[in-house]
Each structure stands twice: as structure tokens, then as C-alpha cells.
Write an enzyme that holds these catalytic residues in place. Structure first.
Site, PDB file in Angstrom:
ATOM      1  N   LYS A 112       0.816  -1.235   0.000  1.00  0.00           N
ATOM      2  CA  LYS A 112       0.000   0.000   0.000  1.00  0.00           C
ATOM      3  C   LYS A 112       0.841   1.273   0.000  1.00  0.00           C
ATOM      4  O   LYS A 112       0.673   2.148   0.843  1.00  0.00           O
ATOM      5  CB  LYS A 112      -0.963   0.008   1.184  1.00  0.00           C
ATOM      6  CG  LYS A 112      -2.001  -1.102   1.116  1.00  0.00           C
ATOM      7  CD  LYS A 112      -3.158  -0.888   2.061  1.00  0.00           C
ATOM      8  CE  LYS A 112      -4.110  -2.045   2.052  1.00  0.00           C
ATOM      9  NZ  LYS A 112      -3.563  -3.275   2.665  1.00  0.00           N
TER      10      LYS A 112
HETATM   11  O1  LIG Z   1      -9.598  -2.991   1.644  1.00  0.00           O
HETATM   12  C1  LIG Z   1      -8.713  -3.717   2.119  1.00  0.00           C
HETATM   13  C2  LIG Z   1      -7.410  -3.708   1.644  1.00  0.00           C
HETATM   14  C3  LIG Z   1      -6.512  -4.590   2.180  1.00  0.00           C
HETATM   15  N1  LIG Z   1      -6.856  -5.445   3.165  1.00  0.00           N
HETATM   16  C4  LIG Z   1      -5.827  -6.389   3.658  1.00  0.00           C
HETATM   17  O2  LIG Z   1      -6.260  -7.720   3.401  1.00  0.00           O
HETATM   18  C5  LIG Z   1      -5.973  -8.555   4.511  1.00  0.00           C
HETATM   19  C6  LIG Z   1      -7.266  -9.046   5.131  1.00  0.00           C
HETATM   20  O3  LIG Z   1      -6.997  -9.901   6.214  1.00  0.00           O
HETATM   21  P1  LIG Z   1      -8.162 -10.835   6.882  1.00  0.00           P
HETATM   22  O4  LIG Z   1      -7.458 -11.486   8.010  1.00  0.00           O
HETATM   23  O5  LIG Z   1      -8.612 -11.817   5.826  1.00  0.00           O
HETATM   24  O6  LIG Z   1      -9.251  -9.926   7.305  1.00  0.00           O
HETATM   25  C7  LIG Z   1      -5.115  -7.719   5.456  1.00  0.00           C
HETATM   26  O7  LIG Z   1      -3.759  -7.899   5.077  1.00  0.00           O
HETATM   27  C8  LIG Z   1      -5.554  -6.303   5.154  1.00  0.00           C
HETATM   28  O8  LIG Z   1      -4.537  -5.356   5.411  1.00  0.00           O
HETATM   29  C9  LIG Z   1      -8.130  -5.446   3.626  1.00  0.00           C
HETATM   30  O9  LIG Z   1      -8.511  -6.220   4.536  1.00  0.00           O
HETATM   31  N2  LIG Z   1      -9.036  -4.587   3.082  1.00  0.00           N
END
Ligand SMILES: O=c1ccn([C@@H]2O[C@H](COP(=O)(O)O)[C@@H](O)[C@H]2O)c(=O)[nH]1
Length: 317
Positions: A112
Site C-alpha cells: 500500500k
Molecule cells: O480494503 C482492504 C485492503 C486490504 N486489506 C488487507 O487484506 C488482509 C485481510 O486480512 P483478513 O485477516 O482476511 O481480514 C489484510 O492484510 C488487510 O490489510 C483489507 O482487509 N481490506
């Protein structure tokens, strides 16, 4: 995006496993098993904790990668989890990316980044490396569009040069995302819709053989209606869809984010896969480190299979 689309086709699985280790997600006996090794290798006692967690994260990641590499096309390491440990964590991030790539996985670095053009050009070396050296081993990175076109162009150019991809934040999955993204603009569109139009434009010169550009979009599983509308609005933009599982998104929620051929998106789950061992009901504190890692592996594989099967039913209909 062609390599990612072909990897999804080969596995018939539009999902990506997020490698987001935290201290709470690694079985404690695994962390403890590295105590002696680390104590002998660090320069100061203050470094022991971060160094020990870092090596434990790598062992945990390697176990998960080995457990899922034949059934998923991609992994998404979240760099924040590694940077939290300092230099030892950053080393483990690059080692994780390299190991995943060696196992044939497409590596999507969730970094990001975003800045003014000159600084974005430095960040873009995540994609095109340093000379012939590719220190990061990523096939794609996530990018923040808040600075506009000059903050994105260096990433697009580096991606084209290195045959890699980027994913730009468009409609994020988090609860506060609407504070900015849902604001109305003077012409009646929402901020996220305007960003979506920019993303289509940023990718226009890089459309591959499957009809999608190198410039993808991040669209949260927690916004099913908007995701479906974005699919129509962004015909050449591949979606990375986080928010499945731990954040509440389901296969039914993400189905509308795919195109009519069942392509156009890849769905991420991090905690839902890598933390599945905690919900297995099989963990015991008396397990050895190896037994705990075996449970991590079998639980992650089962969770990844369940996610794949749920997505197949909802998407390949
Ligand atoms: O909009 C967004 C952008 C990035 N993320 C990232 O994805 C994973 C989600 O993790 P979970 O454990 O499946 O919830 C995490 O690395 C976030 O930084 C997001 O969730 N939403």
C-alpha cells in the site's frame, strides 16, 4: 495480469492466501523453539524478541505455503506484520516472498505505497528491482491512489518493464472506508467511482491477452453491491477482493465481482486460513512445536479447500 489469470485457471481457484503473521497467530511452542538459536545470533539482548518472532514467522509461513501451494494460485504477504518487527521482520518478508515464488505461487505484496512521483519511483523498485537484482520477489504490489496520477505512473511503468502488476485501492473493506470513498462529487459520482474511472484509464495501455490490464483494483468483499457495479464499470480491471472470512464477506457476497466467464477477481483470506488451527478444536498447549505446525498445516489446507469449494459454487456457476 495474464500470469495471475493463468495460475487461477490452472488451480480452478480464484483465491489468495494472506500471509499476515502476528504473535497471536503463531503457536507459542513454535516461537519458544527458536529461543536458543536466536540468543546466540543477535548482537544485543533487546533484539531477541523481534528476532525470535521473525524466525518463527518464517517457519509458520513456510509450513502454510507447503500446505497450500498445490491448491491455490497466489499468496499475499502483508508487509506491515513484518515491518512491525524491524529489520529482522523485513528480511523474513523477502524470504517469505522468495520461498512462495520458488513454490510456483504468484506473490502479491500488500505494501500500500503511494507518494509524489519522485518518491513513488523509488517505491516502484519493489517491482523492477535494482539492476538485475529483484530483492523483493513480488509479482504485484498494492498502491494507494490518494496522490493521483503522478503517484501511480511510476508503478505502472515499473510493472510494464518487469512484467508485473499493481492493485490500486478503490473501495476498501474496512468499516470507515465510506468516510472518504462514498463522498459525492459535483457531477453526481462518488469518490470511489471516480477513482475506479482513473484506474481503468491508468491501465488502458497495458491490457493483456485475457482482456485485463496490469492495473488492478482493490474492492472489499464487504461491499457486494458496489463491487458488482464496479465490475460493470471497470471491464478491463482485475479485482483483488479482501474482506472474505474474518471480516464477514462470503462467497455469495463476492460472486458479482467476477465477470460472466468466472474470471476478473481473486478473493483474499488471511486470518481465516492461517489462523484456522485456533478454531480446529484440536490444539493443546502440551503439543510439541512440530505437532503444532502439523496442525497449522492441516487446518490451513482444509480452510483453503473450503474457501475454494465455496467460491467454485458461487462463481463458476
Ligand atoms: O480494503 C482492504 C485492503 C486490504 N486489506 C488487507 O487484506 C488482509 C485481510 O486480512 P483478513 O485477516 O482476511 O481480514 C489484510 O492484510 C488487510 O490489510 C483489507 O482487509 N481490506
Amino acid at each position: 495480469m495474464d500470469r495471475l489469470i493463468e495460475a487461477i485457471d490452472n488451480t480452478q481457484n480464484p483465491s489468495v492466501v494472506g500471509l499476515d503473521p502476528t504473535e497471536a497467530l503463531v503457536p507459542p511452542q513454535v516461537v519458544a523453539s527458536f529461543a536458543d538459536e536466536v540468543r546466540d545470533s543477535v548482537e544485543s539482548p533487546e533484539e531477541v524478541e523481534s528476532a525470535q518472532l521473525a524466525v518463527a514467522y518464517f517457519e509458520y509461513n513456510r509450513t502454510i505455503i507447503d500446505a497450500i501451494a498445490d491448491i491455490v494460485p497466489a499468496v499475499k504477504p502483508q508487509i506491515a506484520m513484518y515491518e512491525a518487527l524491524g529489520p529482522a521482520g523485513v528480511d523474513i518478508y523477502t524470504m517469505t516472498c522468495e520461498y512462495a515464488a520458488q513454490q510456483g505461487l504468484y506473490v502479491l505484496g500488500d505494501i500500500k505505497r503511494g507518494d509524489i512521483g519522485s518518491t513513488a519511483a523509488a517505491y516502484a523498485h519493489h517491482l523492477n528491482g535494482v539492476g538485475d537484482f529483484d530483492p523483493w520477489h513480488e509479482d504485484a504490489v498494492t498502491v494507494n491512489p490518494y496522490l493521483g496520477t503522478d503517484g501511480i505512473t511510476p508503478f505502472v511503468e515499473a510493472a510494464a518493464e518487469a512484467d508485473k502488476d499493481i492493485f490500486v485501492l478503490v473501495r476498501t473493506s474496512n468499516p470507515s472506508s465510506s468516510e472518504l470513498q462514498m463522498l459525492d462529487l459535483a457531477d453526481g459520482t462518488k469518490v470511489y467511482e471516480h477513482v475506479a474511472d482513473l484506474v481503468e484509464g491508468w491501465g488502458a495501455e497495458t491490457i493483456g491477452s485475457h482482456g485485463y490490464s496490469r492495473v488492478g483494483a482493490v474492492v472489499g468483499a464487504t461491499h457486494p453491491e458496489e463491487g458488482k457495479a464496479l465490475r460493470e464499470r471497470m471491464p478491463h480491471t482485475f479485482f483483488l477482493v479482501p474482506g472474505y472470512g474474518a471480516q464477514g464477506g462470503t462467497a455469495a457476497d463476492v460472486a458479482g465481482m467476477f465477470d460472466k466467464q468466472g474470471s476478473g477477481a481473486i478473493v483474499n483470506s488471511s486470518r481465516g486460513i492461517i489462523g484456522a488451527w485456533k478454531k480446529s478444536g484440536k490444539y493443546s498447549e502440551s503439543m510439541t512445536a512440530d505437532e503444532a505446525l502439523d496442525l497449522v498445516a492441516s487446518s490451513a489446507r482444509q480452510a483453503a479447500l473450503d474457501m475454494r469449494d465455496n467460491l467454485r459454487v458461487a462463481v463458476y456457476r
